[in-house]
Enzyme design. Structure first.
Site, PDB file in Angstrom:
ATOM      1  N   ARG A 141      23.121  21.247 -26.116  1.00  0.00           N
ATOM      2  CA  ARG A 141      22.286  22.383 -26.486  1.00  0.00           C
ATOM      3  C   ARG A 141      23.122  23.483 -27.175  1.00  0.00           C
ATOM      4  NH1 ARG A 141      18.727  19.305 -25.283  1.00  0.00           N
ATOM      5  NH2 ARG A 141      17.949  18.816 -23.198  1.00  0.00           N
ATOM      6  N   ASN A 198      24.111  22.792 -14.579  1.00  0.00           N
ATOM      7  CA  ASN A 198      24.538  21.430 -14.231  1.00  0.00           C
ATOM      8  C   ASN A 198      26.010  21.550 -13.847  1.00  0.00           C
ATOM      9  OD1 ASN A 198      22.030  20.482 -14.950  1.00  0.00           O
ATOM     10  ND2 ASN A 198      22.653  19.860 -17.006  1.00  0.00           N
ATOM     11  N   GLU A 226      16.774  17.256 -11.540  1.00  0.00           N
ATOM     12  CA  GLU A 226      17.359  16.469 -12.630  1.00  0.00           C
ATOM     13  C   GLU A 226      18.704  15.844 -12.242  1.00  0.00           C
ATOM     14  OE1 GLU A 226      17.294  19.066 -16.132  1.00  0.00           O
ATOM     15  OE2 GLU A 226      15.257  18.388 -16.543  1.00  0.00           O
ATOM     16  N   ARG A 273      17.325  28.059  -8.054  1.00  0.00           N
ATOM     17  CA  ARG A 273      16.310  27.779  -9.077  1.00  0.00           C
ATOM     18  C   ARG A 273      15.134  26.965  -8.526  1.00  0.00           C
ATOM     19  NH1 ARG A 273      18.121  24.862 -13.716  1.00  0.00           N
ATOM     20  NH2 ARG A 273      17.287  26.203 -15.337  1.00  0.00           N
ATOM     21  N   ARG A 315       3.797  17.138 -13.191  1.00  0.00           N
ATOM     22  CA  ARG A 315       5.050  17.859 -13.059  1.00  0.00           C
ATOM     23  C   ARG A 315       4.846  19.371 -12.913  1.00  0.00           C
ATOM     24  NH1 ARG A 315       9.751  17.682 -17.773  1.00  0.00           N
ATOM     25  NH2 ARG A 315      10.626  19.687 -17.205  1.00  0.00           N
ATOM     26  N   LYS A 327      11.515  29.685 -14.058  1.00  0.00           N
ATOM     27  CA  LYS A 327      11.247  29.722 -15.498  1.00  0.00           C
ATOM     28  C   LYS A 327       9.858  30.299 -15.763  1.00  0.00           C
ATOM     29  CE  LYS A 327      14.160  25.767 -16.670  1.00  0.00           C
ATOM     30  NZ  LYS A 327      14.322  24.511 -17.411  1.00  0.00           N
ATOM     31  N   ASP A 329       8.648  23.722 -19.056  1.00  0.00           N
ATOM     32  CA  ASP A 329      10.033  23.899 -19.490  1.00  0.00           C
ATOM     33  C   ASP A 329      10.165  24.620 -20.835  1.00  0.00           C
ATOM     34  OD1 ASP A 329      12.729  23.760 -19.510  1.00  0.00           O
ATOM     35  OD2 ASP A 329      12.867  21.651 -20.048  1.00  0.00           O
ATOM     36  N   GLU A 335      13.422  33.535 -15.217  1.00  0.00           N
ATOM     37  CA  GLU A 335      14.388  32.887 -16.123  1.00  0.00           C
ATOM     38  C   GLU A 335      13.711  32.635 -17.463  1.00  0.00           C
ATOM     39  OE1 GLU A 335      16.909  29.594 -14.601  1.00  0.00           O
ATOM     40  OE2 GLU A 335      16.447  28.536 -16.452  1.00  0.00           O
ATOM     41  N   GLU A 375      15.689  26.057 -27.384  1.00  0.00           N
ATOM     42  CA  GLU A 375      15.753  24.609 -27.151  1.00  0.00           C
ATOM     43  C   GLU A 375      14.541  23.880 -27.717  1.00  0.00           C
ATOM     44  OE1 GLU A 375      16.253  23.513 -23.031  1.00  0.00           O
ATOM     45  OE2 GLU A 375      15.670  21.439 -23.420  1.00  0.00           O
ATOM     46  N   HIS A 392       5.464  19.786 -25.179  1.00  0.00           N
ATOM     47  CA  HIS A 392       6.491  18.775 -24.947  1.00  0.00           C
ATOM     48  C   HIS A 392       6.272  17.500 -25.754  1.00  0.00           C
ATOM     49  CE1 HIS A 392      10.050  17.499 -22.954  1.00  0.00           C
ATOM     50  NE2 HIS A 392       9.957  18.392 -21.973  1.00  0.00           N
ATOM     51  N   TRP A 433       6.965  11.677 -18.336  1.00  0.00           N
ATOM     52  CA  TRP A 433       7.677  12.774 -18.997  1.00  0.00           C
ATOM     53  C   TRP A 433       7.968  12.498 -20.467  1.00  0.00           C
ATOM     54  CZ3 TRP A 433       6.013  14.562 -14.946  1.00  0.00           C
ATOM     55  CH2 TRP A 433       6.524  14.364 -13.666  1.00  0.00           C
TER      56      TRP A 433
END
Ligand code: GCW
Length: 717
Positions: free
Chosen positions: A193, A235, A328, A362, A374, A398, A403, A425, A431, A559, A581
């Site tokens: 990213r 991550n 994730e 989070r 989801r 978020k 997302d 957030e 992105e 998405h 997804w």
């Protein structure tokens, strides 16, 4: 080369040309909104020169030194003269900056009532006479307030405001205003990213070498009120907590401290586990010596307490931990140990509490096995624990339930946790909105969320009132922006990406500011002060997010971006044929229609909202069209408010979106002569890419959906 007479003549002519012709002012964007170019309006210039013929700052501190340097740089640049910095008042108009603690001049002024309302970070700017001398005063309770006030004063000057009867009091509405980096320790950005190059942090060089850019970064953040930074990705690599890395982090903290910025770290929940377990199924190894990271294990709790102690010895004002757990593939208390989010977060909170640190836990969780929609997952996992978290825990959430899409309804968690401070957030990094290739000004999107009425406590229960703590009386308040900054010379890849960094900071300070006001400030500080030009650029920016929604995911679609990379369109299945997804899961196109049924006839996600939103979103008739395909599977012939069918409206939106990009290109071309040539070309090229890629979005999606709708594509005028 031998210098013949001819050569010398050429050199001579060249010298004259260079010194007589003003150099084309090439601007590479490095200076952001702080280039402090000389003001060109003669009247304003004269008024400012009179008002600010000297700068008077009493007292000593690192922050005061920064203020001296910054204000001098700003005034010298803007006024085109050398403005002296003193510690006593002379004759002539002066800018006086100080706290009551360190400035005798300020002590004599009657400011105590105002200062009493300003808290730790607030400031006041006021015009007044001292011993008959006209002055503009910046005061605050702490030096950091003075720094924020100084940057605000420079902003007022850059945007040409009058100081005649200036009387401003300002303090942030939100306490923790953070930038989250998704930077990995190898210098790349998580999941590719890195749209603006690599990470700013040179971990290999630290702690011995300090890149001067760290200071410029801190300065830019302070100028918009950012007061915290998470330098590493959610991550999280456990390595960040190793002693040698903590020393590196401590150096960053030293650079940031005088700018009012505290360092926080993303931590990996498995950190206490010994690396020798790294191959042991889903228990990835950490940096400790334990064989578990179970939050109820006394040894694990002690491990975190010892780690916190070690960190605070190096960084006394360390902010706390950001945690992506059970999400994730990241380890967490649930799948591994059958413990709860509260068990996990509270264990870390306990370790940090003695030092005043916080946990930002989070809520970004989803699980196809247990929840086929989801969007509902976070609500289900977190609402039952409302009130069960320690007081120094935020649940960082978020804005949308999926997302960071171009448009989502608000995450249903907001309003549903009155006894747990929720931290918002946002994603500054685009992105899903064209990376650093598309000009998309995000303030209108953020305002749409901030003004979203949750009805949690009746009408007026906006997101803004939740995250600033006023609705539920939260004892701590916070907002984080996933940053779009990298090591590109212009910081954000796209020059207009800077506007999003700027807007995030300004809204974090004061969410009441309008998108227009923020754009106007940024343009005047960065690109041009000519009213006509400002207006034209502002008009490009304001509609750019809606245009992006239109050419990517209109009417509540979401998405349908390329898997993983999230840039171009990929409405079809990928080669694997997997559905979960993927775009197909989200848009659900079939011969009957389009959209994800999240109403009571479908996944019933609508029931997670408060009344009347729940009923409004649930009703095909009443659902706002911008969320239509988010909440409903809608027939191709459904009549839209415009009178057109869904199919025709969908096509129209796709065409409209691309047309807006073309319009931006025309506007940009029309102001060429008013823009720095380097910046002009940079943006022109970006806009051309945007137009090309927006058309790809339109054509791919329209032709893909046409296979299902089986209707002709209407002509678009
Ligand atoms: O938006 C998704 C991104 C991931 C990211 C994740 C998250 C850092 O595609 O790259 O991981 O969200 O927010 O944790």
């Amino acid at each position: 080369m031998k210098y013949s007479l001819k050569n010398i003549n050429i050199l001579f002519v060249l010298c004259i040309v260079v010194s007589v012709c003003p150099a084309a002012s090439a601007d590479d964007g490095y200076n952001l909104w702080m280039s402090y170019k000389k003001l060109d309006d003669a009247k304003t210039l004269k008024a400012y020169q009179q008002a600010f013929s000297s700068i008077v700052i009493e007292g000593q501190s690192e922050t005061l030194d920064i203020i001296r340097e910054e204000v001098k740089k700003g005034l010298d640049g803007l006024l085109g003269v050398d403005v002296p910095v003193r510690n006593t008042l002379d004759t002539g108009g002066a800018l006086v900056i100080g706290t009551r603690r360190q400035s005798q001049i300020i002590q004599k002024l009657d400011l105590s009532d105002k200062l009493a309302t300003l808290g730790y970070e607030g400031f006041l700017i006021k015009s007044t006479k001292i011993n008959g001398i006209p002055t503009v005063v910046i005061s605050a309770n702490e030096d950091i307030g003075l720094l924020y006030g100084s940057f605000h004063l420079l902003r007022l000057m850059q945007t040409g405001q009058s100081f005649k009867n200036v009387d401003i009091c300002s303090k942030p509405k939100i306490q923790y205003r953070l930038l989250d980096h998704w930077d990995k320790l190898d210098g790349t950005i998580s999941d590719q990213r890195g749209y603006a190059g690599k990470s700013l942090w040179k971990w290999d060089e630290l702690p011995d070498k300090i890149d001067p850019r760290y200071k410029d970064y801190a300065r830019a953040n302070a100028s918009i009120g950012i007061n915290g930074v998470v330098p590493n990705s959610v991550n999280a690599d456990p390595t960040i907590l190793k002693p040698e890395y903590l020393k590196k982090v401590a150096k960053l903290a030293d650079v940031f401290r005088p700018y009012g910025i505290r360092v926080f770290l993303s931590v990996n929940f498995s950190s206490p586990i010994s690396a020798k377990f790294s191959e042991d199924g889903n228990r990835k190894g950490g940096i400790g010596n334990l064989n578990t990271s179970d939050p109820c294990d006394p040894e694990v709790r002690q491990w975190w307490k010892d780690k916190a102690k070690e960190i605070y010895q190096l960084i006394p004002d360390f902010g706390g931990f950001l945690v992506k757990a059970s999400s994730e593939g990241m380890p967490g208390p649930q799948q591994q140990y059958n413990r709860t989010h509260a068990d996990g977060a509270n264990m870390l909170a306990e370790a940090l509490a003695p030092y005043g640190g916080i946990v930002m836990w989070r809520s970004f969780v989803y699980n196809a096995d247990v929840d086929p929609d989801r969007s509902k997952r976070a609500y289900k996992e977190f609402v039952p624990f409302d009130g069960k978290f320690s007081p120094n825990v935020f649940i960082q959430t978020k804005n949308g339930p999926i997302d960071f899409q171009p448009r989502e309804p608000l995450n249903s968690l907001f309003g549903a946790m009155p006894n747990t401070p929720l931290m918002l957030e946002l994603q500054i990094m685009q992105e899903y909105l064209g990376h650093s290739k598309h000009l998309v000004y995000l303030a209108p999107m953020w305002k749409e969320y901030l003004e979203f009425d949750t009805y949690a406590k009746g009408r007026g229960s906006t997101l803004a009132s939740i995250i600033d703590g006023s609705l539920h009386n939260y004892q701590m308040t916070g907002i984080a922006g996933v940053t779009n900054i990298g090591d590109d010379r212009n910081w954000c890849g796209h020059l207009f990406g800077q506007a999003n960094w700027y807007a995030f900071g300004r809204l974090a300070w004061d969410h009441n500011l309008s998108s227009e006001t923020i754009a106007n400030e940024w343009i005047r500080m960065t690109l041009s002060r000519k009213s006509k030009v400002v207006k034209q650029i502002q008009s490009m920016m304001i509609g750019s997010r809606e245009a992006c929604v239109n050419y990517m995911t209109p009417l509540g679609l979401h998405h349908i971006m390329q898997e993983g990379f999230h840039y171009g369109p990929q409405p079809s299945l990928d080669k694997s044929g997997r559905v979960d997804w993927t775009s197909v899961y989200y848009h659900r196109a079939d011969v009957n229609g389009l959209g994800f049924d999240r109403s009571s006839t479908g996944s019933n996600a609508t029931s997670q909202y408060f009344s009347p939103n729940a009923e409004i979103f649930d009703s095909l008739k009443r659902c706002p069209e911008k969320y239509l395909l988010w909440f409903h599977h809608v027939s191709w012939d459904h009549k839209m408010k415009s009178g057109r069918t869904l199919w025709k409206e969908l096509c129209r939106r796709y065409y409209k979106g691309v047309d807006y990009v073309k319009k931006m290109e025309h506007t940009w071309d029309a102001i060429e002569k008013d823009i720095d040539p380097e910046i002009y070309l940079h943006v022109k090229e970006k806009l051309a890419t945007q137009e090309k890629d927006a058309a790809i979005w339109r054509d791919t999606c329209v032709s893909y959906f046409q296979k299902f709708s089986n209707r002709p594509v209407p002509a678009y005028k």
